[in-house]
Design an enzyme around this catalytic site. Structure first.
Site, PDB file in Angstrom:
ATOM      1  CG  HIS A  26      -3.739   0.466   4.890  1.00  0.00           C
ATOM      2  ND1 HIS A  26      -3.309  -0.357   3.869  1.00  0.00           N
ATOM      3  CD2 HIS A  26      -4.797   1.166   4.388  1.00  0.00           C
ATOM      4  CE1 HIS A  26      -4.087  -0.174   2.807  1.00  0.00           C
ATOM      5  NE2 HIS A  26      -4.982   0.751   3.098  1.00  0.00           N
TER       6      HIS A  26
ATOM      7  CB  CYS B 112      -0.945  -0.001   1.201  1.00  0.00           C
ATOM      8  SG  CYS B 112      -0.108  -0.244   2.784  1.00  0.00           S
TER       9      CYS B 112
END
Length: 996
Positions: free
Chosen positions: A827, A454
């Site tokens: 994330h 990510c």
């Protein structure tokens, strides 16, 4: 006597009178009497018991039978013979069409009086055959319950040997067809009691004959896995599973999941029906069996089954949390389903619309069960927030609903996620990443997460949304001797033209991978961005050096020479320059060094340091979205503290430099003289949009990006161990250091230094401070005398040239957000918008701004949220508030785009002209062909998947619509009792919906 008794029972006397007369007859029956009289009384009592039209008549028949069984055993045994019982069981009793329903009750009543008789064994043998025949005829739940009661009280009548296994299997088939037709609560409770009796008989048999368990379970699985049945088997089958010993669970599950004869469709049908059993209120250990089978399927990597079943059933399981009677089991199954479904956010996101209503209902219930479930549910929700961060718009209502509930710590969350994952090998789930049926409604394309990538996806999307950079990359010619840039061009082209909802950046990842990164581990997106830009820059520089050598050998045309001697694309788009100056506080000598940069790394000032507009050379300002022009005359340029004036002539007093220097280097107590907003031609007091900028970007008691930039540009005192070695003094001296921007980049990248090394834990910790982000800011850039003179000429102002600072205006275009508390985990996702010049194409050559009606205001530009494969519409409000709602989600890397101005007119004009002349970039032939082929391939894949999915979905068992539970909860707020969503009650309708 039988005539008297019959006359009394049939008479119209009141029941109390009848009861007295019957009492006398019964007392007389205890006396010795002849066999014929006994038979007459037994026949009458049998008739009353089996065909009596009132409960009173049946009670009298029972009393008489019991008296004759006790006081006339020989006659009773002779009457209660095998032939008579066979006739009762096979032909029934009473008129044709009105056969008695009490035959089994009658037999059970009479058996107790013949247990010691010589005919007992014959009767037992008969009953063992007849009960097996009965269950093969699929009797009603009521009749099945009577058989179970009879066999429980008289186990001698239970079939033996092979017949016993067959009996168990047929009994399970009977249970599979049980249906409760009435919706009255009393009828339902009676039905549940009947089911419990039948399953209780199975438990009794299994206790004494364990060899019957596995064949019984095999039959059960055959029933629930059948795809041919028109009607789904009854949830009453859940009552059977609760009595299977748990020590057999592992072996049973292992046999099922490794049985090659069971198709995926059958397995999916079976597990789907088992999950429906969570609504069965009397079951114990049902949740354990469901979870065990789900784990067994994960162990043999049947991920497609698990995904289909989870997505089709999770909402129904969630709805059962409304009911206290099944809540515990439903919550256990829900926890496993969510915690194991870690490859995609799909399952969790299905529940998002319903969570606030459920939480409100549980709070209203105010019971121990509800309180415990709320805490477990909140823990589960925070685990999902942690695993699937990057959806602030979706999560905000849910976070609001659970904000008063305890939040688990990160270790607890990681433990729960770690112990429930289907597999530790993430690549095994690579082909199951979120199925996206169609392209996002935004028209944008997502990037597939290839295993903690990510950090790369968010950077690529931010670079892609930098439209000037994107167009330049897409316009690159074929064979440009830049392999990494070519791969980026292909990736951008697919993001621009692919029909897929998301594409895989695998090729670009392998090419741009920093060699020190650990595969599969989370990385720092800022570190990746620096490495990527440096690689692209060095790659192009290498090409320029090659062409320089070709030029020297006279093998290069003038046009190519001109192209290749310019800056690299990275320098044009992201390159800026900074002057670092150090002044010795003793001799006041100044040394300076100019450096190039592609991003500014902004440290957080100490908590007690207030730097906004007070200590920097020229305070960075935040302004509302508006049209801004550069200075109208050079008198608006502010002087630099480090530009020396013309030295004084001999005999003249030295010009004191402190007047200018105090702007940059202040002594304590001195008043700052920051440049007002008017200095760059902006009347913020008159601009109504300035207020918008203030409100949207500067929450009370939070830091701002402006604070961090001003802190970066503010003077630093070099003292004590950090003294500066002054060449003029030839010794270590106290000094002051200041950084000045001498060239503002086209795209300004700001990295907020949130990660610092903690020597106590030996880890990088994260600064979670909320930092407000201005949508528009002004950055001070030092202007050289030559540039100042150029400005003067442009504005036809005859003032003499003088070095000074000029405010360059930047628009926010991307924000990369890090969710988590460590750089090694968490994330990344990003917010982006396409910033273009506020006035389309180039401005008129005379510099006159176009009317306001022709421009696009900043707050009107659409924001997008890029979170791996998911792309959605968003807003600047969401960007501004994300940390307020999710404290671990903090802005990390910011992209700003410079507005057209005097400082970089040539680049802006070139970009505007290129855009005007050429429109969208035209891709070379090979790239267009590759995109076209992939789009055709994608359509073929979609058709194939649609056919396969249709086959899978058609195999799923049909069940009542799950959302009716929520609708019922909404409508039945005043219900009460033991089964409702509130204190555990509800009308009969809600209870019936729960169980069936």
């Amino acid at each position: 006597m039988d005539k008297i008794l019959e006359a009394v029972v049939m008479s119209s006397y009141p029941n109390n009178v009848k009861q007295g007369l019957v009492r006398r007859v019964i007392e007389a029956a205890k006396q010795p009497m002849d066999s014929e009289q006994c038979w007459s009384m037994l026949e009458l009592s049998t008739k009353l018991y089996l065909t009596g039209d009132t409960k009173y008549k049946r009670e009298i028949g029972k009393e008489v039978l019991e008296v004759y069984g006790h006081y006339h055993p020989e006659e009773f045994e002779e009457f209660f013979n095998v032939r008579f019982l066979l006739s009762l069981l096979q032909e029934g009793y009473g008129p044709l069409g009105k056969r008695s329903h009490y035959v089994l009750d009658y037999i059970q009543l009479g058996l107790q009086f013949v247990l010691e008789s010589p005919s007992a064994n014959s009767i037992f043998s008969l009953l063992r055959i007849e009960v097996l025949r009965k269950v093969c005829e699929r009797p009603s739940p009521k009749q099945c319950a009577k058989i179970s009661k009879l066999l429980t009280q008289h186990p001698q009548c239970i079939p033996t040997g092979k017949h016993q296994v067959l009996f168990c299997q047929q009994l399970i088939r009977c249970i599979g067809q049980f249906q409760c037709v009435s919706e009255g609560e009393e009828d339902i409770m009676e039905f549940l009691e009947q089911v419990n009796k039948v399953s209780g008989l199975l438990q009794r048999i299994w206790r004494t004959q364990t060899s019957a368990i596995l064949p019984s379970l095999k039959e059960l699985f055959t029933i629930i896995s059948s795809t041919e049945e028109q009607e789904a088997p009854s949830n009453a089958l859940a009552s059977v599973v609760q009595f299977v010993p748990l020590e057999l669970m592992d072996g049973v599950i292992r046999n099922l999941t490794n049985d090659d004869s069971i198709t995926d469709v059958q397995m999916m049908t079976a597990i789907g029906r088992m999950i429906d059993w969570v609504s069965w209120p009397l079951g114990k250990n049902i949740d354990k069996w469901i979870i065990a089978l789900l784990k067994g399927l994960a162990a043999v990597k049947k991920f497609s089954i698990l995904i289909e079943v989870t997505l089709s059933k999770i909402e129904k399981v969630f709805s059962k949390l409304l009911y206290p009677i099944v809540r515990e089991g439903a919550l256990s199954v829900l926890q496993y389903m969510l915690l194991s479904f870690q490859h995609s956010h799909e399952a969790f996101h299905l529940l998002l619309p319903h969570i606030p209503r459920l939480v409100a209902s549980l709070k209203k219930e105010d019971s121990n069960s509800a309180a415990s479930s709320l805490e477990q549910l909140a823990e589960l929700i925070h685990c999902m927030f942690f695993r699937f961060s990057g959806f602030p718009d979706l999560y905000e209502p849910v976070l609001e609903a659970v904000k008063a509930l305890p939040i688990p710590n990160e270790d607890r969350i990681k433990h729960l996620l770690g112990q429930n994952a289907w597999t530790s090998q993430k690549n095994e789930l690579a082909c199951f990443y979120p199925r996206l049926a169609s392209k996002s409604e935004t028209g944008k394309i997502g990037l597939i997460n290839l295993g903690n990538t990510c950090y790369m996806n968010s950077i690529i999307q931010s670079l892609f949304m930098a439209s000037d950079f994107r167009h330049s990359v897409l316009n690159l010619t074929e064979g440009n001797s830049q392999p990494l840039m070519t791969k980026l061009q292909w990736l951008f082209a697919f993001l621009e033209h692919s029909q897929r909802p998301a594409i895989s950046p695998e090729s670009f990842l392998s090419a741009s991978w920093p060699p020190w990164f650990t595969p599969g581990a989370q990385q720092d997106c800022s570190e990746y961005l620096k490495y990527l830009l440096d690689r692209l820059h060095e790659e192009e520089k290498t090409g320029k050096r090659i062409y320089q050598k070709l030029k020297e050998s006279s093998l290069m045309s003038q046009a190519v020479e001109h192209h290749y001697l310019n800056k690299t694309l990275i320098e044009k788009m992201f390159g800026g320059k900074m002057m670092t100056k150090i002044r010795c506080l003793k001799c006041l000598n100044v040394s300076s060094r100019e450096e190039a940069f592609t991003d500014l790394s902004l440290a957080f000032p100490p908590p007690d340091r207030h730097v906004r507009g007070s200590t920097s050379v020229l305070p960075v300002e935040e302004i509302g979205p508006q049209f801004i022009e550069p200075p109208e005359n050079p008198s608006q340029l502010t002087g630099s503290p480090w530009i020396r004036r013309k030295p004084p002539m001999a005999g003249e007093p030295a010009a004191p430099p402190m007047l200018v220097e105090t702007l940059g280097f202040q002594e304590p107590g001195e008043q700052a003289n920051p440049l007002s907003s008017d200095a760059v031609g902006v009347d913020t007091a008159k601009d109504p949009l300035s207020a918008f900028g203030e409100q949207a970007c500067a929450p009370k008691d939070s830091r701002s990006v402006l604070d961090l930039i001003n802190y970066f540009l503010s003077p630093e005192r070099l003292t004590a161990e950090n003294k500066y070695h002054c060449e003029k003094c030839a010794s270590l001296q106290d000094a002051e250091k200041v950084a000045e921007l001498t060239e503002g980049p086209h795209y300004l990248i700001l990295t907020l230094l949130r990660f610092s090394f903690d020597p106590r834990t030996m880890k990088r910790k994260k600064i979670l401070d909320n930092v407000s982000i201005p949508v528009v800011l002004k950055l001070p850039v030092l202007v050289s005398p030559e540039e100042t003179e150029d400005v003067c000429q442009r504005e036809k102002d005859r003032a003499g040239p003088e070095s000074g600072f000029m405010s360059v205006v930047y628009d926010l275009c991307s924000v990369v957000v890090h969710s988590g508390i460590s750089s090694e985990s968490g994330h990344y996702y990003c917010y982006s918008r396409e910033c273009t010049d506020t006035v389309p194409h180039a401005q008129p050559r005379d510099g006159t701004p176009k009317p306001a009606s022709d421009k696009q205001l900043d707050f009107e530009i659409q924001w997008y949220l890029f979170n791996d494969t998911r792309v959605s519409f968003s807003s600047f409000e969401s960007v501004s508030n994300v940390t307020s709602f999710f404290p671990k989600d903090t802005a990390y890397v910011l992209f700003y785009r410079q507005r057209p101005g005097r400082q970089s007119c040539p680049l802006h004009e070139a970009l505007a002209e290129a855009g005007h002349l050429h429109g969208e970039p035209s891709l070379h032939k090979d790239l267009m062909e590759a995109i076209s082929k992939d789009n055709i391939l994608y359509l073929q894949e979609q058709e194939k998947e649609a056919r396969n999915r249709a086959a899978y979905i058609s195999a799923l068992p049909k069940s009542p619509l799950w959302w009716r539970d929520f609708d019922r909860d909404k409508d039945d707020d005043n219900s009460s009792g033991g089964c409702s969503p509130a204190a555990g009650g509800g009308g009969s309708g809600s209870f019936h919906g729960l169980v069936f």
